[in-house]
Design an enzyme around this catalytic site. Structure first.
Site, mmCIF file in Angstrom:
data_model
loop_
_atom_site.group_PDB
_atom_site.id
_atom_site.type_symbol
_atom_site.label_atom_id
_atom_site.label_comp_id
_atom_site.label_asym_id
_atom_site.label_seq_id
_atom_site.Cartn_x
_atom_site.Cartn_y
_atom_site.Cartn_z
ATOM 1 N N GLY A 1 55.642 43.531 44.201
ATOM 2 C CA GLY A 1 55.809 42.955 45.531
ATOM 3 C C GLY A 1 56.582 43.917 46.398
ATOM 4 N N TYR B 1 58.201 45.250 41.040
ATOM 5 C CA TYR B 1 59.225 44.316 41.542
ATOM 6 C C TYR B 1 59.566 43.284 40.470
ATOM 7 C CZ TYR B 1 61.430 40.585 44.255
ATOM 8 O OH TYR B 1 62.294 39.619 44.710
ATOM 9 N N HIS C 1 52.125 50.359 37.458
ATOM 10 C CA HIS C 1 51.112 49.296 37.611
ATOM 11 C C HIS C 1 49.979 49.456 36.587
ATOM 12 C CE1 HIS C 1 52.610 47.456 41.317
ATOM 13 N NE2 HIS C 1 53.113 48.656 41.542
ATOM 14 N N ASP D 1 26.865 31.986 44.205
ATOM 15 C CA ASP D 1 27.912 31.000 43.897
ATOM 16 C C ASP D 1 27.360 29.567 43.903
ATOM 17 O OD1 ASP D 1 29.426 33.259 43.975
ATOM 18 O OD2 ASP D 1 30.397 32.822 45.882
ATOM 19 N N LYS E 1 34.074 36.816 40.902
ATOM 20 C CA LYS E 1 32.636 36.983 41.154
ATOM 21 C C LYS E 1 31.868 37.433 39.907
ATOM 22 C CE LYS E 1 29.612 36.980 44.574
ATOM 23 N NZ LYS E 1 29.569 35.919 45.589
#
Ligand code: XMP
Length: 520
Positions: free
Chosen positions: A65, A93, A179, A237, A376
């Site tokens: 963050g 963070y 990350h 979808d 998706k």
């Protein structure tokens, strides 16, 4: 006030809960966990501890963050989370917050560290099982952990960051400054997998085949012999949602396809061809003039979305009344729609019609959104599971409000026709060039800009058309597609020659961010 509520499907899968501290890669974390066949859910950082306990997660991940733990109003979670006996992984963070909350020190570096960096890691740690002593990772931070909280030991460092990774083996708390969720980190998914399997003890029970079967079973129980109405657009979808419902309740499902007059060229006919003869009780409603009247002179994109969302629901309600008592409305909402519509704590970018665009009052007892928790690519897998043809499953997405948000400014029937014709040519040329599989979304936009041109010996003053094509996996970030010039040239020349009122074609070379995929 919302008068409807969404059916919550029973979830008995192992869960990794992701506490959202506004990091830009949060959805990627959730996807990476699911790629390990473990179900994950993103919840706001301030989710009450009781709610967290109720969900009974096998592990918790704190996201990154932009804040500093020392900032006023820095996002903090309930400290009780550290007393639950549940393993925690803090990322960036999240690691700093873990440190700060447990008595360690976080400090501001002189300089922001951004980019891929070699991290020296302790490969005897469960988190780095199977790794060498060094790994390339993406760092993106200014603050860093200066001294570890009691009970923690260092398991990683870089030249600029003395504590790039830490662990408290007894408590099963881990922190990493880099990350692991982004592709720039080498073998990042394996780090997440190590956390999920070696530390949280998950077994990997999240499989699309079982999701589909469980969903069908639980919908069968919830809906019983009542009736449901599905909003079928022909996109992947809603088609998958319809198929799942059809398997659950058979003939008690009716599918309504609304032709709102803002579909692509020939689309209404194509959708009717695919579903018209199926077992879905398919009804096509011609609502073209109704929508266009409501949209006359509306220029604001969010207003267009709201009007279309509301009108959709009204059309459904009317159709439902014709069928008799219908309690349930089925929608093909997927997880990114939920997150991007600002339902969580993330910033609201656009209200996608399936969620944020719904009016406050809906005359159905319940909304059923069987795909609400899926990304998706998971929806596509589910589509193949329920037997939809590949051609439909891999169709490029088309937004609910359709061409309304691809005609900048006010909408007229003439503009719709111009855009349909131009878009059709673009799609034809992309398919002819064999690029329709590698480009994930491509379409034309009718800008409101008119400019001077010359045709034959005549001056023209007509519209500028923009072509947009992007490559993306998650539609949250996207790169513009580097279509070869010859194909752009052929498309442009065909459009100005074949479509009246377009005298200039431009190609959009912006990625997302900073632009979005659609223009409105
Ligand atoms: P953006 O423009 O937000 O688009 O980068 C991301 C993806 O979402 C689609 N999109 C929508 N889909 N209703 C929808 O059902 C909407 O209002 C809407 N707006 C954007 C867009 O086509 C892309 O695939």
């Amino acid at each position: 006030m919302i008068f409807y509520h969404t059916i919550c499907l029973m979830k008995e899968s192992e869960l990794i809960l992701i506490l959202d501290f506004y990091g830009q890669y949060n959805q990627l974390i959730a996807r990476r966990v699911r790629e390990c066949n473990v179900y994950s859910e993103i919840v706001p950082f301030n989710t009450p501890i009781e709610k967290i306990k109720e969900k009974n997660p096998k592990g918790i991940i704190f996201t990154g963050g932009p804040a500093s733990v020392y900032a006023e109003n820095a996002p903090m979670c309930d400290k009780e989370v550290f007393n639950l006996g549940i393993p925690i992984l803090g990322i960036c963070y999240g690691m700093q917050l873990m440190t700060y909350s447990l008595g360690g020190k976080v400090r501001r570096a002189e300089k922001r560290e951004y980019g891929t960096t070699e991290v020296s890691i302790d490969s005897t740690s469960k988190l780095f099982k199977g790794f060498e002593d060094k790994n390339i990772c993406l760092m993106s931070h200014t603050d860093f952990v200066d001294s570890l909280p009691e009970g923690f030991e260092n398991i990683g460092k870089t030249d600029n960051c003395p504590n790039a990774a830490m662990q408290n083996v007894q408590k099963n708390f881990y922190g990493i400054q880099f990350h692991p969720e982004v592709n720039h980190t080498n073998r990042g998914t394996e780090i997440i997998k190590n956390f999920v399997y070696n530390i949280c003890g998950c077994h990997g029970d999240w499989k699309m085949s079982s999701f589909v079967q469980d969903t069908i079973k639980s919908l069968k129980e919830k809906i019983g012999d009542k009736k449901a109405l599905c909003a079928l657009s022909g996109g992947v979808d809603s088609s998958v949602a319809a198929m799942i419902l059809s398997k659950a309740i058979g003939k008690n499902l009716t599918c309504i396809f609304v032709d709102h007059g803002l579909l692509r060229k020939n689309e209404a006919e194509e959708v009717s061809d695919v579903f018209g003869n199926s077992e879905l009780n398919f009804i096509k409603v011609d609502a073209r003039s109704r929508f266009l009247n409501k949209l006359a002179n509306v220029e604001n994109p969010e207003e267009k979305r709201k009007i279309i969302g509301e009108e959709f629901i009204r059309v459904f309600e009317e159709e439902a009344k014709k069928i008799g008592t219908v309690d349930f409305l089925v929608q093909g909402t997927i997880y990114p729609d939920v997150i991007e519509s600002g339902v969580g704590v993330g910033a609201k970018i656009k209200s996608h019609h399936n969620v944020g665009g719904l009016p406050d009052y809906v005359d159905f007892k319940e909304i059923v959104e069987p795909l609400r928790d899926l990304f998706k690519d998971e929806v596509r897998q589910a589509g193949l599971e329920v037997g939809l043809p590949e051609k439909l499953v891999y169709r490029q997405p088309f937004p609910g409000p359709g061409l309304a948000i691809r005609i900048i400014g006010n909408i007229t029937p003439e503009k719709v026709q111009i855009l349909q014709d131009a878009d059709y040519i673009f799609r034809e040329e992309i398919a002819k060039a064999g690029l329709d599989k590698s480009i994930n979304q491509y379409f034309a936009v009718l800008t409101n800009l008119r400019s001077v041109g010359v045709m034959g010996d005549e001056r023209t003053y007509d519209y500028t058309l923009a072509l947009r094509a992007v490559e993306t996996t998650d539609f949250m970030t996207a790169n513009f597609s580097k279509i070869p010039y010859e194909i752009l040239e052929k498309t442009s020349s065909r459009i100005v020659n074949e479509v009246k009122h377009i005298n200039r074609v431009v190609y959009d070379i912006t990625s997302k961010p900073p632009a979005t995929i659609e223009w409105e």
